[in-house]
Design a protein around this motif. Structure first.
Motif, mmCIF file in Angstrom:
data_model
loop_
_atom_site.group_PDB
_atom_site.id
_atom_site.type_symbol
_atom_site.label_atom_id
_atom_site.label_comp_id
_atom_site.label_asym_id
_atom_site.label_seq_id
_atom_site.Cartn_x
_atom_site.Cartn_y
_atom_site.Cartn_z
ATOM 1 N N GLY B 44 42.591 34.077 37.128
ATOM 2 C CA GLY B 44 43.050 34.395 38.481
ATOM 3 C C GLY B 44 44.470 34.931 38.453
ATOM 4 O O GLY B 44 44.789 35.920 39.128
ATOM 5 N N ALA B 48 45.476 38.813 39.458
ATOM 6 C CA ALA B 48 46.389 39.014 40.584
ATOM 7 C C ALA B 48 47.682 39.694 40.121
ATOM 8 O O ALA B 48 48.130 40.674 40.736
ATOM 9 C CB ALA B 48 46.700 37.668 41.249
ATOM 10 N N TYR B 59 47.111 40.486 48.964
ATOM 11 C CA TYR B 59 45.965 39.760 49.543
ATOM 12 C C TYR B 59 44.668 40.195 48.879
ATOM 13 O O TYR B 59 43.824 39.373 48.516
ATOM 14 C CB TYR B 59 45.902 39.974 51.060
ATOM 15 N N CYS B 62 44.435 38.640 45.527
ATOM 16 C CA CYS B 62 43.945 37.249 45.546
ATOM 17 C C CYS B 62 42.425 37.207 45.675
ATOM 18 O O CYS B 62 41.743 36.421 45.020
ATOM 19 C CB CYS B 62 44.565 36.478 46.715
ATOM 20 N N THR B 118 54.602 39.735 47.388
ATOM 21 C CA THR B 118 53.610 38.681 47.186
ATOM 22 C C THR B 118 53.018 38.318 48.544
ATOM 23 O O THR B 118 53.421 38.869 49.568
ATOM 24 C CB THR B 118 54.251 37.408 46.595
ATOM 25 N N LEU B 196 41.878 31.257 42.516
ATOM 26 C CA LEU B 196 42.798 31.495 43.632
ATOM 27 C C LEU B 196 44.108 30.742 43.381
ATOM 28 O O LEU B 196 45.210 31.276 43.610
ATOM 29 C CB LEU B 196 42.164 31.035 44.953
ATOM 30 N N ALA B 199 46.066 32.716 41.019
ATOM 31 C CA ALA B 199 46.623 33.917 41.649
ATOM 32 C C ALA B 199 47.857 33.569 42.475
ATOM 33 O O ALA B 199 48.851 34.309 42.477
ATOM 34 C CB ALA B 199 45.560 34.568 42.532
ATOM 35 N N LEU B 200 47.820 32.427 43.167
ATOM 36 C CA LEU B 200 48.981 32.014 43.971
ATOM 37 C C LEU B 200 50.112 31.518 43.071
ATOM 38 O O LEU B 200 51.291 31.750 43.341
ATOM 39 C CB LEU B 200 48.563 30.922 44.965
ATOM 40 N N GLN B 203 52.388 34.107 41.758
ATOM 41 C CA GLN B 203 53.243 34.674 42.802
ATOM 42 C C GLN B 203 54.389 33.729 43.166
ATOM 43 O O GLN B 203 55.417 34.173 43.695
ATOM 44 C CB GLN B 203 52.411 35.016 44.044
#
Ligand SMILES: Nc1ncnc2c1ncn2[C@@H]1O[C@H](COP(=O)(O)OP(=O)(O)OP(=O)(O)O)[C@@H](O)[C@H]1O
Ligand SMILES: [Mg+2]
Lengths: 264, 299
Positions: B44, B48, B59, B62, B118, B196, B199-200, B203
């Motif tokens: 992820g 991303a 977005y 993500c 981000t 996810l 991915a976050l 960031q």
């Protein structure tokens, strides 16, 4: 109607523990008929029922329900046709889920499951009504976990689950074996009622000769993966437990003789 | 511990709350011991980071990261249900394969995201002054949304079928549920959440690194175990809540342990502390039972 033709099944073929369990089993049951099944340990009774439910795939032979060939259909795809209650009270329900969640699973047996709520208000009322017919006080315990119920209560709920949706065949594999005599009698009475009310085509495996003759309208005996006795009507009405027992002993005696010959 | 340090701990805790929810689905609901997380979390992150560095909208990045995670979880489940490979082994195979795939995606051992937009950017001023508050707040919103959506899903017909699949597969099949399909779908969902989180995470950390996945599964499992030990519950919405709180508590405890100078721990001791913590959480129910039994005797 259930039509089994020449079913065979061998477990662990080609190994030293090779075990031919079904050896050309044929049996036809008319719609609405209630058949009791007896036979010694290892005769293949559970394997036969597993073949009907799709948990066991036969090596050869055919199996049809209402004319539809289901021999190789996976169990989940024939759940709309076959309902079953297991011997082990733990096996037929999810103990981690609540009573109403278990009923909701059975309410949708054989149907598509979407993203709508699993238990709706109208269903909850229906479940409550159905549970109250058991007279076990379970209608007030919808949110209780299944694991909290006794074995007898669980079997009673399992029977109810099996009858929530119409099905062609009901399979009962020694479903009272794990219960005390009083509870067993209650569950059997309930079985008779549900089978009668829903006119279910039923196969009930039992080790009790008494039960085999007292319930249903036809009795078959399995031995070494074949039907060796099939009685109904007057012949069955005249039959006593002692008669059945002696026939049972006879088939077992024959195997002993066979073995004696082989060893001798 | 300073406010900033506490918010930092909560921020990572929130990221791992998503991992923990994914682990809850595989380990607890599907009864599928799944180690794919160590590969799907960096997957992820890799997807991303690469997309964002390539100028794509964060977005969308993500979303694609989630799809990649879902594919990874689906592969693990497929190896198990179609090829009959043991669950643990299936997940290890996919995890190992993902290491190479992640390197391919990033095309380098790391992808920096310094100054790149981000998912948090629109809410943070140009001076980055408020990022210490905005990032945890946005993550909290994501975690709460994920928790509530899962609660709704597991109360639905399909969600109940998935729970039955893990709890009693034979019974589930007898009710007409395809346990194979449920396992495939559940594992995809689990690893989509974990991806996810990855991915976050990249960031918040300003970039992806190939080794960022090491120990993900242990942390996720730690959160689940801490949650269910502190708040033993039967109903699912409490269990998901406990899992989220478990993840937060875990990170805060770690932060305290590493910050308390008198204990003398440093960042490299993190894994040791984690192992001790999980070990403690695992024996806690046993200790509780013993204490109860002792009380029962004296009473
Ligand atoms: N999945 C399996 N793999 C290998 N052997 C099996 C399997 N299922 C059943 N058997 C064997 O098949 C034989 C017949 O078993 P089955 O359960 O059909 O007998 P049964 O008539 O139901 O007996 P009981 O009265 O003891 O329940 C037994 O020897 C059993 O060990
Ligand atoms: Mg049996």
């Amino acid at each position: 109607m259930l039509a089994a033709h020449n079913l065979t099944k061998t477990f662990n073929p080609g190994t030293p523990i090779e075990n031919p369990v079904l050896r050309g089993l044929s049996l036809t049951i008319e719609s609405g008929q209630f058949v009791t099944v007896i036979g010694s340990n290892g005769a293949g009774k559970s394997t036969f029922l597993n073949a009907i439910s799709g948990d066991v795939v036969p090596d050869s032979g055919t199996l049809a329900i209402d004319g539809q060939d289901v021999t190789r259909l996976p169990s989940w795809q024939r759940a709309g046709l076959v309902a079953r209650v297991f011997q082990d009270p733990m096996a037929g329900t999810c103990e981690a889920l609540t009573i109403e969640e278990n009923l909701a699973l059975a309410w949708q047996r054989g149907q598509k499951r979407g993203l709508g709520p699993a238990v709706k208000k109208a269903q909850r009322e229906l479940f409550r009504d159905k549970l109250s017919t058991l007279k076990l006080g379970l209608e007030n315990r919808l949110a209780d976990r299944m694991g909290l119920l006794s074995g007898g209560q669980r079997q009673a709920v399992s029977l109810l689950m099996a009858s929530l949706q119409p099905s062609r065949i009901l399979l009962l594999d020694e479903h009272t074996a794990a219960l005390d005599p009083k509870t067993a009698a209650f569950v059997l009475e309930l079985t008779d009622r549900i089978v009668h009310e829903n006119k279910l085509t039923t196969l009930m495996v039992t080790h009790s000769m008494r039960q085999a003759l007292d319930h249903g309208e036809r009795t078959v005996m399995l031995h070494q993966g074949r039907v060796v006795l099939d009685v109904d009507g007057d012949a069955r009405a005249r039959m006593q437990v002692a008669d059945l027992l002696s026939m049972f002993e006879k088939t077992r005696g024959e195997t002993l003789d066979d073995d004696a010959l082989l060893l001798g | 511990m300073s406010m900033i340090a506490l918010m930092g701990a909560l921020e990572i805790g929130l990221v791992f709350a998503l991992v923990a929810l994914g682990v809850l689905i595989s380990f607890r609901i599907l009864n599928f011991p799944d180690l794919t997380a160590d590969g799907s979390f960096p997957l992820g992150g890799a997807v991303a980071a690469t997309l964002i560095a390539g100028g794509h909208d964060p977005y969308t990045a993500c979303l694609i990261a989630m799809l990649a995670g879902a594919a990874a979880g689906w592969c693990t489940a497929w190896l198990n249900v179609r090829l009959n490979i043991l669950q643990l082994l299936s997940s290890i195979l996919v995890m190992i394969a993902l290491y190479s795939i992640n390197l391919r995606i990033m095309d380098a051992p790391n992808v920096p995201l310094i100054g790149a937009p981000t998912v948090f950017s629109p809410l943070i001023g140009d001076d980055f002054e408020s990022s210490w508050l905005v990032q945890p707040a946005v993550l909290a919103a994501v975690v709460i949304a994920a928790k509530l959506l899962l609660d709704v899903f597991f109360a639905s017909q399909a969600g109940l079928a998935m729970r039955a699949t893990g709890a009693n597969p034979r019974m589930a099949r007898a009710q007409g549920i395809s346990t194979d399909r449920m396992t495939l779908a559940g594992m995809a969902l689990s690893n989509a959440l974990i991806a996810l989180a990855g991915a976050l995470y990249v960031q918040t950390q300003g970039g992806a690194d190939i080794s960022m996945g090491i120990g993900t599964i242990v942390v996720g499992l730690a959160a689940v175990i801490i949650g269910e030990t502190l708040i033993p519950a039967r109903s699912l919405w409490v269990i998901t809540l406990a899992t989220v709180l478990g993840a937060l508590l875990y990170r805060v405890m770690i932060a305290f342990a590493l910050n308390a100078e008198f204990i003398g721990l440093a960042a490299q001791d993190l894994n040791l502390v984690t192992a001790l913590l999980v070990g403690f959480a695992l024996v806690l129910p046993l200790l509780k039972a013993k204490a109860n039994a002792a009380r029962g005797r004296t009473a």
